[in-house]
Design a protein around this motif. Structure first.
Motif, PDB file in Angstrom:
ATOM      1  N   ILE A 296       0.841  -1.189   0.000  1.00  0.00           N
ATOM      2  CA  ILE A 296       0.000   0.000   0.000  1.00  0.00           C
ATOM      3  C   ILE A 296       0.881   1.246   0.000  1.00  0.00           C
ATOM      4  O   ILE A 296       0.653   2.192  -0.767  1.00  0.00           O
ATOM      5  CB  ILE A 296      -0.936   0.002   1.223  1.00  0.00           C
ATOM      6  N   ALA A 297       1.885   1.260   0.868  1.00  0.00           N
ATOM      7  CA  ALA A 297       2.763   2.421   0.977  1.00  0.00           C
ATOM      8  C   ALA A 297       3.543   2.660  -0.313  1.00  0.00           C
ATOM      9  O   ALA A 297       3.629   3.793  -0.807  1.00  0.00           O
ATOM     10  CB  ALA A 297       3.723   2.227   2.150  1.00  0.00           C
ATOM     11  N   LEU A 298       4.127   1.614  -0.861  1.00  0.00           N
ATOM     12  CA  LEU A 298       4.960   1.757  -2.058  1.00  0.00           C
ATOM     13  C   LEU A 298       4.167   2.213  -3.275  1.00  0.00           C
ATOM     14  O   LEU A 298       4.686   2.922  -4.134  1.00  0.00           O
ATOM     15  CB  LEU A 298       5.656   0.431  -2.370  1.00  0.00           C
ATOM     16  N   SER A 299       2.918   1.801  -3.360  1.00  0.00           N
ATOM     17  CA  SER A 299       2.105   2.128  -4.536  1.00  0.00           C
ATOM     18  C   SER A 299       1.265   3.381  -4.343  1.00  0.00           C
ATOM     19  O   SER A 299       0.640   3.859  -5.298  1.00  0.00           O
ATOM     20  CB  SER A 299       1.184   0.950  -4.882  1.00  0.00           C
ATOM     21  N   SER A 300       1.215   3.932  -3.149  1.00  0.00           N
ATOM     22  CA  SER A 300       0.257   5.000  -2.843  1.00  0.00           C
ATOM     23  C   SER A 300       0.445   6.209  -3.753  1.00  0.00           C
ATOM     24  O   SER A 300       1.538   6.775  -3.842  1.00  0.00           O
ATOM     25  CB  SER A 300       0.368   5.397  -1.367  1.00  0.00           C
TER      26      SER A 300
ATOM     27  N   ARG B 253      -2.124   6.262   5.165  1.00  0.00           N
ATOM     28  CA  ARG B 253      -2.028   7.680   5.544  1.00  0.00           C
ATOM     29  C   ARG B 253      -0.660   8.267   5.189  1.00  0.00           C
ATOM     30  O   ARG B 253      -0.576   9.340   4.577  1.00  0.00           O
ATOM     31  CB  ARG B 253      -2.273   7.831   7.052  1.00  0.00           C
ATOM     32  N   ASP B 254       0.412   7.583   5.539  1.00  0.00           N
ATOM     33  CA  ASP B 254       1.750   8.172   5.463  1.00  0.00           C
ATOM     34  C   ASP B 254       2.588   7.665   4.309  1.00  0.00           C
ATOM     35  O   ASP B 254       3.679   8.189   4.075  1.00  0.00           O
ATOM     36  CB  ASP B 254       2.499   7.915   6.773  1.00  0.00           C
ATOM     37  N   GLY B 255       2.129   6.644   3.592  1.00  0.00           N
ATOM     38  CA  GLY B 255       2.896   6.140   2.457  1.00  0.00           C
ATOM     39  C   GLY B 255       4.260   5.644   2.885  1.00  0.00           C
ATOM     40  O   GLY B 255       4.431   5.067   3.966  1.00  0.00           O
TER      41      GLY B 255
ATOM     42  N   VAL C  15      -7.955  17.491  -0.941  1.00  0.00           N
ATOM     43  CA  VAL C  15      -6.761  16.821  -0.433  1.00  0.00           C
ATOM     44  C   VAL C  15      -7.204  15.978   0.760  1.00  0.00           C
ATOM     45  O   VAL C  15      -7.791  16.496   1.721  1.00  0.00           O
ATOM     46  CB  VAL C  15      -5.684  17.836  -0.035  1.00  0.00           C
ATOM     47  N   SER C  16      -6.935  14.682   0.710  1.00  0.00           N
ATOM     48  CA  SER C  16      -7.542  13.745   1.653  1.00  0.00           C
ATOM     49  C   SER C  16      -6.810  13.619   2.976  1.00  0.00           C
ATOM     50  O   SER C  16      -7.383  13.143   3.962  1.00  0.00           O
ATOM     51  CB  SER C  16      -7.616  12.350   1.005  1.00  0.00           C
ATOM     52  N   GLY C  17      -5.537  14.005   3.014  1.00  0.00           N
ATOM     53  CA  GLY C  17      -4.735  13.734   4.206  1.00  0.00           C
ATOM     54  C   GLY C  17      -4.144  12.342   4.219  1.00  0.00           C
ATOM     55  O   GLY C  17      -3.430  11.961   5.142  1.00  0.00           O
ATOM     56  N   PHE C  18      -4.423  11.551   3.167  1.00  0.00           N
ATOM     57  CA  PHE C  18      -3.882  10.207   3.006  1.00  0.00           C
ATOM     58  C   PHE C  18      -3.043  10.149   1.737  1.00  0.00           C
ATOM     59  O   PHE C  18      -3.343  10.830   0.748  1.00  0.00           O
ATOM     60  CB  PHE C  18      -5.011   9.169   2.907  1.00  0.00           C
ATOM     61  N   CYS C  19      -2.016   9.324   1.772  1.00  0.00           N
ATOM     62  CA  CYS C  19      -1.256   9.074   0.542  1.00  0.00           C
ATOM     63  C   CYS C  19      -2.044   8.181  -0.408  1.00  0.00           C
ATOM     64  O   CYS C  19      -1.907   8.284  -1.620  1.00  0.00           O
ATOM     65  CB  CYS C  19       0.086   8.431   0.875  1.00  0.00           C
TER      66      CYS C  19
END
Length: 401
Positions: A189-193, A317-319, A202-206
């Protein structure tokens, strides 16, 4: 049992039963798990169809799909739930170089077809400013059935993901490998965000896309107590008996078995902005699975759903700038640190000569806040939502790193 050993009449009957179950028009059906070669790989990408002038979503997928029908190609194309998205799926692959080559061929072919109908194609997990209520359901019974069952959630599901299928060998092994890959899913999830915006905000999420799936009743992960294919079949039958599920497609798990292919399916990724990103991330998942194949009988020690949900939330959230709690050790480490440790270990055991290149691509994805960071930086310099969609489309259009 492979397709080659199933009599044609039996195979056709199974396909008919599966199709009827998928569309909700027939009784619940779970096929037998097909044997496969561990580590074989297939990649599915859900792509945005955009207006070339406004870069809003554009309901031209039916026209593009008709043009793709005329192409002689080793990969397949299918509609998706709304008419401004389409799906492409590779043939069976076994290396990074083969994946990168075929995904580039897909990019070029789909892009040419889109240009003919005045459209552009883009990666990305969620369109930055589309409105869910403006989308049209693709005219196919399975999608109409989804709309009847899920209401507005069907159109809300106009999000764009990458799915990676990896050969599991056999049914019981699929359960074990699903459990292991689920632990690592937040890293993907983080790597692809790359979906920091949602419905014009702007959602506040990556990865805003990651939050949409949770609205569906069968989202989540494989229950920790399921250890064998028979356990899963019993679980399926119990849910089907209550009318909760009708086919494997009703499981919106982050990682799920796909019995008709003999694979496990990683479903958490935002569609990457470039095909080479997709190839690299798929090969990372493949190498992890091959490593676990070489540890027969070993299961994850920690199946805590709460720990998984927390890791997933942090990743969305933080990617790549987020943290990850290692379920095995309990240590909290940075996502970049966790990924680098994986890649170093996997490089030492891989038989794929292109995996070193894949690792380099993943290192690029971890720079400057990753893909979400690149898009946020564009917004911070004064770019608008239309510009953000145009930027993502141009990254896909140029293809190469």
């Amino acid at each position: 049992m492979s397709d080659l050993t199933i009599p044609a009449a039996v195979q056709n009957g199974q396909n008919d039963a599966q199709a009827a179950a998928n569309s909700g028009q027939g009784p619940a059906y779970l096929p037998d798990f097909k044997t496969s070669t561990p580590g074989t790989m297939g990649i599915e990408l859900e792509l945005m169809v955009l207006d070339r002038l406004t870069y809003d979503l554009f309901p031209a997928a039916p026209d593009i799909l008709r043009l793709l029908d005329k192409e002689d190609k080793p990969w397949v194309h299918t509609p998706e739930i709304t008419t401004s998205m389409l799906e492409v799926a590779t043939s069976i692959l076994t290396s990074f170089d083969a994946a990168a080559e075929q995904l580039e061929h897909i990019r070029q072919t789909v892009q040419r077809a889109a240009f003919e109908v005045g459209a552009a194609i883009s990666g990305g997990g969620a369109h930055p400013f589309q409105k869910w209520h403006e989308q049209r359901i693709y005219p196919k019974e399975r999608y109409f059935a989804s709309e009847r069952k899920y209401g507005y959630l069907a159109k809300l599901f106009t999000v764009f993901g990458m799915h990676v299928h990896i050969g599991a060998g056999n049914a019981d092994e699929a359960m074990r490998l699903t459990a292991w890959l689920t632990q690592r899913a937040p890293l993907f999830i983080a790597l692809s965000s790359n979906s920091p915006c949602w419905q014009g905000e702007v959602s506040g999420f990556c990865s805003s896309r990651s939050n949409v799936v949770g609205a569906f009743p069968m989202s989540g992960i494989l229950p920790f107590e399921i250890r064998t294919w028979q356990d899963f079949r019993d679980h399926f039958d119990a849910l089907a008996g209550h009318g909760i599920v009708n086919s494997i497609k009703d499981f919106y798990w982050d990682v799920r078995p796909k019995p008709e292919y003999g694979t496990i399916e990683l479903r958490v990724l935002d569609t990457p902005l470039k095909p080479v990103h997709a190839a690299a991330l798929a090969c990372y998942a493949r190498e992890l699975v091959l490593e676990w194949v070489e540890q027969p009988g070993r299961w994850p020690a920690n199946g805590s759903r709460e720990l998984y949900v927390w890791n997933r939330f942090n990743a969305a959230r933080d990617g790549v700038e987020g943290s990850w709690i290692d379920p095995e050790s309990g240590a909290t480490i940075g996502i970049v640190e966790a990924v680098r440790a994986d890649l170093a270990r996997l490089r030492a055991r891989t038989r794929d000569p292109g995996f070193v290149t894949a690792c380099g691509v993943i290192e690029t994805l971890m720079r400057d806040g990753g893909q979400a960071g690149w898009l946020r930086a564009h917004l911070e310099t004064g770019g608008g939502m239309n510009d953000l969609a145009r930027m993502a489309a141009e990254m896909f259009e140029h293809g190469a790193p």
